[in-house]
Design an enzyme around this catalytic site. Structure first.
Site, short mmCIF file in Angstrom:
data_model
loop_
_atom_site.label_atom_id
_atom_site.label_comp_id
_atom_site.label_asym_id
_atom_site.label_seq_id
_atom_site.Cartn_x
_atom_site.Cartn_y
_atom_site.Cartn_z
N GLY A 9 0.81 -1.22 0.00
CA GLY A 9 0.00 0.00 0.00
C GLY A 9 0.84 1.27 0.00
N GLY A 80 -6.70 -4.47 -3.13
CA GLY A 80 -7.29 -5.01 -1.91
C GLY A 80 -6.41 -6.07 -1.27
N THR A 81 -6.74 -6.36 -0.01
CA THR A 81 -5.88 -7.25 0.79
C THR A 81 -5.97 -8.71 0.32
OG1 THR A 81 -7.68 -7.13 2.39
CG2 THR A 81 -5.72 -5.84 2.87
N GLY A 133 -13.95 -4.03 12.02
CA GLY A 133 -14.65 -5.27 11.65
C GLY A 133 -15.00 -5.98 12.94
N HIS A 307 18.67 26.99 16.75
CA HIS A 307 18.72 27.40 18.14
C HIS A 307 17.45 28.13 18.60
CE1 HIS A 307 20.75 30.40 15.62
NE2 HIS A 307 20.21 31.30 16.42
#
Ligand code: TTP
Length: 394
Positions: A9, A80-81, A133, A307
């Site tokens: 991804g 998609g996964t 989920g 600084h």
């Protein structure tokens, strides 16, 4: 247990930090995010690890290149996964397999328990199940159904995104397209729940690193696990308290106070007279100048804070340069959680204290004031004396 790690991804919610690198290669303490996932999986018992790469694949390969147990496959488009696991299918042995997201941290013990449990899904209790989920389980702890972001959740037990699938699941990856146009692993999980007893295994600790402030939480977690180690060049008048790591090649000058957990990486310099505290990483070659305070922040490689500046609860990308006197606000007058724009939408960080997010190579003019929750895109500039209340250069 053979394990597929999904790292193809882009990480669009993490922009602008992912404008020039993929999310799995973002720094978390002393390594990248995906290295933590792979190393924890290996410690939990992963025998071989197939990493699915896609977006900026070479950067992910580079981050993991020297780990022997790791092989790579390419997912051409991020569809998609389930599609990502499909890309790894040809590399899998004829045996059960685990799947982990390349951007989620788990504790080792929970992953080991998941690996031991057979067909299983990592599960967590949350206060807001409607955002996840949701898992419905029977009296024996077997998962009966998974419902994505339900309006009225059946339980507070949610899918933590870590799975052990039975061997047969290799043939269940060809699911249909979901409503959002992706091929989803949760549909494969549904099928597994119908065909086998899939156990919900409690996960003690997990962290989905999706938005810039999750990167702070990830660093807080992993810095907290580091033991004190001083290999760099530390002036005798510096005061290093607690679990501070100064890598070889780093310099800590006189009058500096560092309160751990903190990590000063190789080539970095701190001080003189600087104050670094609360889960801070000073990246490789980064510089924290005279009389600067840095609190609970991540300074990526090459970032320079001039600084008399203050940086709190912030993420500074590579080679960011803060002009002298740059001040970050990290608290609202009304004490409400600081909000940040993610993909165009104002989103609560859930943090009372949150500063700013700077993409790579941002430069601020001297005496710039940056308001809490401001995001500066890669290469953005501010004028001397400017007060920045809105995002810029995104
Ligand atoms: P997501 O978090 O849904 O996607 P992402 O990481 O690209 O982030 P964003 O939503 O901010 O754009 O993905 C979950 C995990 O699965 C993550 O590790 C990336 C991986 N993945 C793939 O490998 N291939 C894919 O096609 C998708 C959608 C995700």
């Amino acid at each position: 247990m053979q394990t597929v790690v999904l790292a193809a991804g882009e990480g669009t919610r993490m922009r602008p930090l992912t404008d020039r690198r993929p999310k799995p290669t973002l720094p978390v303490a002393d390594r990248t995010l995906v290295e933590h996932v792979v190393d924890t999986a290996t410690a939990a018992g992963a025998s071989r690890i197939v990493v699915v790469v896609g977006y900026a694949a070479d950067a992910v390969r580079g981050a993991l290149g020297d780990r022997e147990a790791v092989e790579f496959v390419t997912q051409d488009r991020q569809r998609g996964t389930a599609d990502a696991v499909r890309a790894a299918r040809g590399e899998l042995d004829d045996a059960p397999f685990a799947v982990l997201n390349g951007d989620v941290l788990y504790d080792r013990g929970s992953l080991a328990a998941l690996y031991d449990a057979g067909p299983a899904v990592g599960a967590c209790r949350v206060d807001d199940p409607e955002n996840y989920g949701v898992l419905e389980t029977d009296a024996d702890g077997h998962v009966r159904s998974v419902v994505e972001k339900p309006a009225t959740p059946a339980s507070t037990l949610v899918n933590a995104g870590a799975y052990v699938f039975p061997t047969a699941a290799r043939n269940w990856l060809d699911v249909g397209e979901s409503d959002r146009g992706e091929y989803e692993l949760t549909d494969v999980l549904e099928r597994a729940c119908d065909a086998a007893d899939v156990r919900a295994v409690a996960v003690d600790r997990w962290l989905d690193v999706g938005r810039p402030w999750d990167l702070l939480a990830a660093n807080e977690w992993k810095l907290g696990e580091m033991e004190r180690r001083i290999d760099g060049d530390v002036h005798p008048d510096a005061d290093l308290r607690g679990s501070v790591v100064v890598e070889a090649g780093a310099t800590v000058d006189a009058g500096v106070v560092i309160e751990g957990p903190a990590l000063v990486r190789a080539g970095a310099s701190v001080g003189p007279n600087a104050y670094v505290r609360g889960a801070t990483v000073v990246g490789e070659g980064a510089s924290v100048g005279h009389a600067v305070e840095v609190k609970n922040s991540v300074l990526m490689a090459g970032a320079t804070v001039g600084h008399l500046s203050y940086v709190g609860d912030s993420v500074l990308g590579r080679d960011v340069n803060f002009g002298a006197g740059t001040t970050v606000a990290n608290l609202r007058h009304d004490d409400a959680a600081v909000r940040v724009r993610v993909k165009g939408e104002s989103t609560s960080t859930g943090r009372r204290k949150f500063g700013v997010v700077c993409g790579d190579a941002v430069k601020t003019g001297i005496d710039t004031a940056l308001n809490a929750g401001v995001v500066l895109g890669a290469g953005a500039r501010t004028d001397p004396g400017e007060t920045v209340r809105r995002d810029r250069g995104r």
